[in-house]
Design a protein around this motif. Structure first.
Motif, short mmCIF file in Angstrom:
data_model
loop_
_atom_site.label_atom_id
_atom_site.label_comp_id
_atom_site.label_asym_id
_atom_site.label_seq_id
_atom_site.Cartn_x
_atom_site.Cartn_y
_atom_site.Cartn_z
N ALA A 1 18.13 -47.15 24.95
CA ALA A 1 17.83 -45.76 24.61
C ALA A 1 16.86 -45.73 23.43
CB ALA A 1 19.11 -45.01 24.26
N LEU A 2 15.88 -44.87 23.53
CA LEU A 2 14.87 -44.79 22.48
C LEU A 2 15.42 -44.03 21.28
CD1 LEU A 2 11.71 -44.00 24.64
CD2 LEU A 2 12.37 -46.20 23.64
N GLY A 3 15.21 -44.58 20.12
CA GLY A 3 15.64 -43.91 18.91
C GLY A 3 14.67 -42.82 18.49
N GLU B 1 21.07 -45.89 35.99
CA GLU B 1 21.53 -45.64 34.63
C GLU B 1 22.66 -46.58 34.24
OE1 GLU B 1 22.43 -41.60 33.79
OE2 GLU B 1 20.58 -40.81 34.68
N GLU B 2 23.43 -47.02 35.21
CA GLU B 2 24.53 -47.94 34.98
C GLU B 2 24.83 -48.71 36.26
OE1 GLU B 2 27.89 -45.61 33.93
OE2 GLU B 2 27.97 -44.57 35.86
N VAL C 1 17.96 -51.17 34.40
CA VAL C 1 19.15 -50.42 34.01
C VAL C 1 18.91 -49.83 32.63
CG1 VAL C 1 21.64 -50.51 33.61
CG2 VAL C 1 20.61 -51.98 35.35
N GLY C 2 19.09 -48.53 32.49
CA GLY C 2 18.92 -47.88 31.21
C GLY C 2 19.26 -46.40 31.29
N PRO C 3 19.44 -45.74 30.18
CA PRO C 3 19.82 -44.32 30.17
C PRO C 3 18.67 -43.44 30.63
CG PRO C 3 19.35 -45.07 27.94
CD PRO C 3 19.30 -46.28 28.81
N SER D 1 15.10 -39.20 25.06
CA SER D 1 14.29 -39.19 26.28
C SER D 1 12.83 -39.00 25.92
CB SER D 1 14.75 -38.07 27.22
OG SER D 1 13.86 -37.93 28.30
N ILE D 2 11.99 -39.95 26.33
CA ILE D 2 10.56 -39.84 26.03
C ILE D 2 9.93 -38.72 26.85
CG2 ILE D 2 10.09 -41.66 27.71
CD1 ILE D 2 8.05 -40.63 24.58
#
Length: 478
Positions: A292-294, A272-273, A164-166, A322-323
């Motif tokens: 989420a990646l900073g 995503e959720e 689970v992640g954005p 987003s990478i």
């Protein structure tokens, strides 16, 4: 004698004794006519008598065996001479065929063996000039907690996992890397398993992506059938299901297989959720959260990829966490120009539909330009797939490759629009902070941008969604 032969009633009234006398007298006087008469009588009227059938049977065979005996005497003499030549003929072609095969052997296998060995070395073996891949989980950047949990799961994997992640957190890449380690842990050739899984070319790694707005029931059934099948090349199979948070209709179909898969199958679900439509499905999985990646994480990743520092800073700031988006922007020379195009759109709005549609067309044109680097990469992937198909003589996976390309193109267009909306939102917040835009209109415009982003996320018509947004921005800004 004439009356007996011509009047059948006399014969019927005679009974069994005359019938027994007739066959005895028949061969003495005239064999052909009386042999023909008792045959129908014994067949139709005296079928129960055993004496009637024998006369017809010995009479016809007697002349035939005589002729056959004469021919049989001739035939054995001929076959007695014929078998030796037949055996010689059979042995000679066999000797010729073996010699012919021996002569052909060095000609045919030699060219066929060369390409096969080179193809295997390019896919199954590590190139001579490249180091080993190593642990694939080490390549998951910016997710230390998730990597630690996945590393611990390799020793005794569970039937199903839920990542689970954005969007842009690297869920798909992490799933393929985790699958590669699972397959390598139970293989005598771990390096091969890792390389094929990383390239999504492993026969025991199946990735199911939604075709439309959500995963269909047909796709869910295909995943269930794939889970029930045995692994192709090893002891383990990994099935990755993406966007299961949009699988409200197909979630019940997946439930039983995810809950009790075969011992050789591991499910990895991506979302995503966790919404209400998939709560039951999620309860059957071990959840792994991705953050989420900073901007700093993205910048470090791009620097490690060899991107120039200034370009890495720009791409990390515009990627929205987003990478994948950051890497695409880092290779796009026109990204900065497109951002300036988005910043100038609000100045052309006056609240009319004509101005809104013109601004939407301008934004979509910039979006198509953003897809150019991805289309170039897709062309290279198609060429590589065609080369492999020529080497192996099969084109398995080409349809899934084309489908993935279409999905990625739509995703990059959506990401480009999302980036443009983020540019507009940042511009509005800056104006509100400086006092050039009142808080109420600023809040209304930000709310309109949020509605447009949500509509685009669920595959709304992009031109219509942007047109509605720009109409609202034009009215709110006045």
């Amino acid at each position: 004698m004439a009356s007996k032969a011509g009047d059948p009633s006399d014969i019927e009234s005679a009974g069994e004794p005359p019938g027994a006398e007739d066959p005895a007298e028949a061969p003495a006087t005239s064999e052909p006519p009386r042999a023909a008469e008792p045959a129908p009588l014994s067949l139709f009227d005296f079928g129960d008598e055993p004496a009637a059938p024998p006369p017809p049977t010995p009479d016809p065979p007697t002349p035939v065996p005589a002729s056959k005996r004469a021919s049989a005497a001739d035939v054995p003499a001929a076959p007695a001479v014929a078998p030796p030549p037949v055996q010689l003929d059979r042995s000679e072609p066999a000797a010729e065929s073996t010699s012919a095969r021996a002569e052909r052997a060095p000609a045919t296998p030699a060219p066929a063996a060369a390409p096969v060995s080179t193809a295997r070395s390019s896919l199954d073996e590590a190139p001579a000039d490249e180091p080993p891949v190593g642990n694939l989980l080490d390549g998951i950047a910016g997710q230390p907690a998730a990597v630690e949990r996945l590393q611990a799961a390799l020793a005794s994997p569970l039937p199903a996992y839920l990542f689970v992640g954005p969007a842009g957190a690297g869920l798909r890449s992490a799933a393929c890397r985790f699958a590669g380690e699972l397959l390598a842990a139970r293989s005598a050739t771990p390096e091969r398993e890792r390389r094929l899984a990383l390239a999504e070319q492993h026969p025991d790694l199946l990735v199911f992506d939604r075709v439309g707005a959500a995963m269909t029931a047909g796709q869910a059934r295909d995943a269930v059938r794939a889970a029930a099948a045995a692994p192709v090349s090893g002891e383990q199979k990994v099935i990755v299901l993406s966007d299961v948070d949009r699988a409200a209709q197909s979630a019940p179909i997946l439930l039983k297989s995810v809950e009790e898969p075969p011992p050789s199958t591991v499910f990895v679900l991506l979302a995503e959720e966790v919404n209400r439509s998939m709560e039951t499905l999620a309860s059957r999985c071990a959840r792994v959260d991705f953050e989420a990646l900073g901007e700093a994480d993205l910048h470090a990743i791009l620097i490690a990829d060899g991107v120039e520092a200034g370009r890495a800073s720009f791409a990390a700031a515009a990627a929205g966490g987003s990478i994948d988006r950051a890497r695409l922007l880092a290779s796009d020379n026109d990204a900065a120009e497109r951002i300036e195009t988005w910043r100038g759109l609000r100045s052309s709005l006056n609240g009319t539909a004509a101005a809104a549609i013109l601004a939407a067309d301008t934004a979509l044109e910039a979006t198509e330009q953003a897809a150019a680097p991805l289309e170039a990469r897709h062309e290279a992937e198609r060429a590589a797939a065609d080369e492999q198909a020529e080497l192996y003589g099969t084109n398995v996976g080409r349809s899934s490759l084309d489908e993935r390309h279409r999905r990625e193109l739509r995703r990059v267009r959506t990401d480009e629009l999302t980036m443009g909306l983020a540019v507009l939102a940042a511009q509005i917040r800056d104006e509100a902070s400086s006092g050039s835009l009142r808080p109420e209109p600023a809040a209304g415009q930000l709310h309109a941008i949020g509605d447009a982003a949500e509509a685009l996320r669920f595959n709304a018509n992009q031109r219509v969604a942007l047109g509605c947004l720009f109409i609202r921005l034009g009215h709110r800004g006045r």
